[in-house]
Design a protein around this motif. Structure first.
Motif, PDB file in Angstrom:
ATOM      1  N   LEU A   1      19.332   0.861  -8.451  1.00  0.00           N
ATOM      2  CA  LEU A   1      20.206   1.898  -7.882  1.00  0.00           C
ATOM      3  C   LEU A   1      21.145   1.299  -6.843  1.00  0.00           C
ATOM      4  N   SER A   2      20.615   0.423  -5.996  1.00  0.00           N
ATOM      5  CA  SER A   2      21.446  -0.175  -4.956  1.00  0.00           C
ATOM      6  C   SER A   2      22.581  -1.002  -5.560  1.00  0.00           C
ATOM      7  N   GLU A   3      22.267  -1.772  -6.614  1.00  0.00           N
ATOM      8  CA  GLU A   3      23.311  -2.572  -7.267  1.00  0.00           C
ATOM      9  C   GLU A   3      24.363  -1.678  -7.908  1.00  0.00           C
ATOM     10  N   ALA A   4      23.928  -0.570  -8.519  1.00  0.00           N
ATOM     11  CA  ALA A   4      24.880   0.343  -9.155  1.00  0.00           C
ATOM     12  C   ALA A   4      25.798   0.980  -8.121  1.00  0.00           C
ATOM     13  N   LEU A   5      25.240   1.354  -6.951  1.00  0.00           N
ATOM     14  CA  LEU A   5      26.061   1.965  -5.904  1.00  0.00           C
ATOM     15  C   LEU A   5      27.039   0.962  -5.310  1.00  0.00           C
ATOM     16  N   LYS A   6      26.623  -0.295  -5.176  1.00  0.00           N
ATOM     17  CA  LYS A   6      27.536  -1.303  -4.645  1.00  0.00           C
ATOM     18  C   LYS A   6      28.743  -1.482  -5.552  1.00  0.00           C
ATOM     19  N   ARG A   7      28.516  -1.383  -6.873  1.00  0.00           N
ATOM     20  CA  ARG A   7      29.642  -1.493  -7.798  1.00  0.00           C
ATOM     21  C   ARG A   7      30.618  -0.334  -7.637  1.00  0.00           C
ATOM     22  N   GLN A   8      30.130   0.778  -7.053  1.00  0.00           N
ATOM     23  CA  GLN A   8      30.990   1.936  -6.781  1.00  0.00           C
ATOM     24  C   GLN A   8      31.451   1.959  -5.322  1.00  0.00           C
ATOM     25  N   ASP A   9      31.236   0.825  -4.610  1.00  0.00           N
ATOM     26  CA  ASP A   9      31.610   0.693  -3.195  1.00  0.00           C
ATOM     27  C   ASP A   9      30.884   1.706  -2.317  1.00  0.00           C
TER      28      ASP A   9
ATOM     29  N   GLU B   1      27.612   2.006   0.050  1.00  0.00           N
ATOM     30  CA  GLU B   1      26.555   1.255   0.709  1.00  0.00           C
ATOM     31  C   GLU B   1      25.318   2.133   0.894  1.00  0.00           C
ATOM     32  N   ALA B   2      24.188   1.603   0.529  1.00  0.00           N
ATOM     33  CA  ALA B   2      22.924   2.339   0.696  1.00  0.00           C
ATOM     34  C   ALA B   2      21.855   1.344   1.131  1.00  0.00           C
ATOM     35  N   PRO B   3      20.983   1.767   2.035  1.00  0.00           N
ATOM     36  CA  PRO B   3      19.942   0.829   2.528  1.00  0.00           C
ATOM     37  C   PRO B   3      18.912   0.535   1.458  1.00  0.00           C
ATOM     38  N   LEU B   4      18.460  -0.710   1.449  1.00  0.00           N
ATOM     39  CA  LEU B   4      17.424  -1.119   0.502  1.00  0.00           C
ATOM     40  C   LEU B   4      16.276  -1.757   1.288  1.00  0.00           C
ATOM     41  N   PRO B   5      15.109  -1.135   1.288  1.00  0.00           N
ATOM     42  CA  PRO B   5      13.987  -1.732   2.031  1.00  0.00           C
ATOM     43  C   PRO B   5      13.515  -3.025   1.374  1.00  0.00           C
ATOM     44  N   ALA B   6      12.942  -3.886   2.176  1.00  0.00           N
ATOM     45  CA  ALA B   6      12.408  -5.144   1.651  1.00  0.00           C
ATOM     46  C   ALA B   6      11.235  -4.870   0.724  1.00  0.00           C
ATOM     47  N   ALA B   7      11.043  -5.786  -0.214  1.00  0.00           N
ATOM     48  CA  ALA B   7       9.919  -5.645  -1.144  1.00  0.00           C
ATOM     49  C   ALA B   7       8.602  -5.702  -0.374  1.00  0.00           C
ATOM     50  N   PRO B   8       7.643  -4.854  -0.731  1.00  0.00           N
ATOM     51  CA  PRO B   8       6.353  -4.878  -0.024  1.00  0.00           C
ATOM     52  C   PRO B   8       5.645  -6.198  -0.252  1.00  0.00           C
ATOM     53  N   ARG B   9       5.024  -6.689   0.796  1.00  0.00           N
ATOM     54  CA  ARG B   9       4.293  -7.949   0.693  1.00  0.00           C
ATOM     55  C   ARG B   9       2.877  -7.702   0.184  1.00  0.00           C
ATOM     56  N   ALA B  10       2.425  -8.594  -0.663  1.00  0.00           N
ATOM     57  CA  ALA B  10       1.063  -8.468  -1.200  1.00  0.00           C
ATOM     58  C   ALA B  10       0.045  -8.698  -0.080  1.00  0.00           C
ATOM     59  N   LYS B  11      -0.996  -7.894  -0.087  1.00  0.00           N
ATOM     60  CA  LYS B  11      -2.041  -8.012   0.920  1.00  0.00           C
ATOM     61  C   LYS B  11      -3.070  -9.039   0.468  1.00  0.00           C
TER      62      LYS B  11
ATOM     63  N   ARG C   1      25.873  10.414  -5.109  1.00  0.00           N
ATOM     64  CA  ARG C   1      25.424  11.097  -3.894  1.00  0.00           C
ATOM     65  C   ARG C   1      23.914  11.245  -3.889  1.00  0.00           C
ATOM     66  N   LEU C   2      23.361  11.661  -5.034  1.00  0.00           N
ATOM     67  CA  LEU C   2      21.904  11.817  -5.123  1.00  0.00           C
ATOM     68  C   LEU C   2      21.194  10.459  -5.017  1.00  0.00           C
ATOM     69  N   ALA C   3      21.798   9.444  -5.650  1.00  0.00           N
ATOM     70  CA  ALA C   3      21.191   8.112  -5.599  1.00  0.00           C
ATOM     71  C   ALA C   3      21.171   7.573  -4.171  1.00  0.00           C
ATOM     72  N   ALA C   4      22.284   7.753  -3.442  1.00  0.00           N
ATOM     73  CA  ALA C   4      22.340   7.286  -2.054  1.00  0.00           C
ATOM     74  C   ALA C   4      21.343   8.046  -1.187  1.00  0.00           C
TER      75      ALA C   4
END
Length: 283
Positions: free
Chosen positions: A71-79, A81-91, A264-267
């Protein structure tokens, strides 16, 4: 005769002190081993009760991370910006190490408790050189160790440090009566070396016990067992909470896989996920 009586009395007292130290060490080792066995048993019970649910939740989080990345990559192509949290770290489950093997104490010198003259400083130096000279050691790590020890021997000899030479030779396995002198003095030196070794082992056990007690899993075990003693079922409560989180993530994943056509919904979806994962609000 009086001197021999005092020597015997002193040796008896030192033996009793050494036995006290060994008994104290045995208690510390038993306490550590008992706590470790309890912790390993608790970890097994914990994983049996909650492991499958935690794996399901981790799998859903990984799928959500993949979906939000798309979703973040698709929104960037539409200019957009949306926040993307870091990938969760394995415990990672912490290691619950056993105590290292203890170094056996050297054998006690034997013989009559008579005082014989100790060897000269030069004799001690020659014996140390025969044991530690690097030219007498094979190539490899052993020779490097001998080089370090021979440097210590040379330094002790130059400073007339008899105690250092005696300590190096005793630690290397030299017979105490050949280092200290007569058997009475040899036994006294042997007791001192044993006390030093037992005290060192005590410090090792105490340090490793502290590491074990500071493990989050140990603290969780104590809290859960205390709650269970009060009639509660904390593992059941934790399992119910995990099932609730799994249901929430499945719903979140369902939404995330279907909002891609509406920027809008994706963001908005990405912002809410960012807030949930990070606990941070967005200005």
């Amino acid at each position: 005769m009086a001197s021999t009586a005092i020597t015997r009395h002193e040796l008896t007292r030192r033996r009793e002190q050494l036995l006290d130290l060994q008994r104290y060490l045995a208690v510390l080792e038993a306490d550590h081993d008992g706590a470790r066995v309890k912790l390993l048993g608790f970890r097994l019970r914990y994983l049996e009760a909650l492991g499958p649910l935690m794996r399901d939740l981790d799998d859903l989080e990984a799928q959500l991370q993949q979906a939000t990345s798309l979703l973040s990559e698709a929104l960037k192509r539409q200019d957009v910006e949306a926040p993307l949290p870091a990938a969760p770290r394995a415990k990672a489950w912490p290691d619950v190490a056993a105590l290292p093997d203890a170094t056996p104490l050297p054998p006690e010198p034997t013989g009559l408790l008579t005082d014989l003259p100790p060897p000269s400083l030069k004799t001690l130096y020659r014996r140390a050189a025969m044991r530690f000279h690097p030219d007498l050691a094979p190539e490899g790590p052993e020779r490097a160790v001998c080089e370090q020890r021979m440097m210590a021997v040379n330094d002790a000899y130059e400073r007339a440090d008899r105690y250092k030479l005696e300590t190096l030779l005793l630690a290397a396995g030299e017979l105490p009566e050949k280092v200290i002198g007569g058997p009475a003095d040899a036994v006294r030196a042997w007791l001192g070396l044993c006390e030093h070794m037992v005290q060192g082992r005590i410090r090792v056990v105490q340090a490793q016990t502290l590491v074990l007690q500071n493990l989050q899993m140990h603290q969780l075990r104590v809290a859960i067992e205390r709650a269970e003693a009060g009639g509660m079922k904390p593992l059941d409560i934790m399992a119910a909470r995990l099932r609730s989180q799994i249901a929430e993530r499945r719903q979140e994943l369902y939404i995330g896989e279907r909002v891609g056509g509406d920027a809008r919904l994706a963001a908005d979806f990405l912002r809410k996920r960012y807030q949930r994962v990070t606990g941070l609000g967005l200005g």
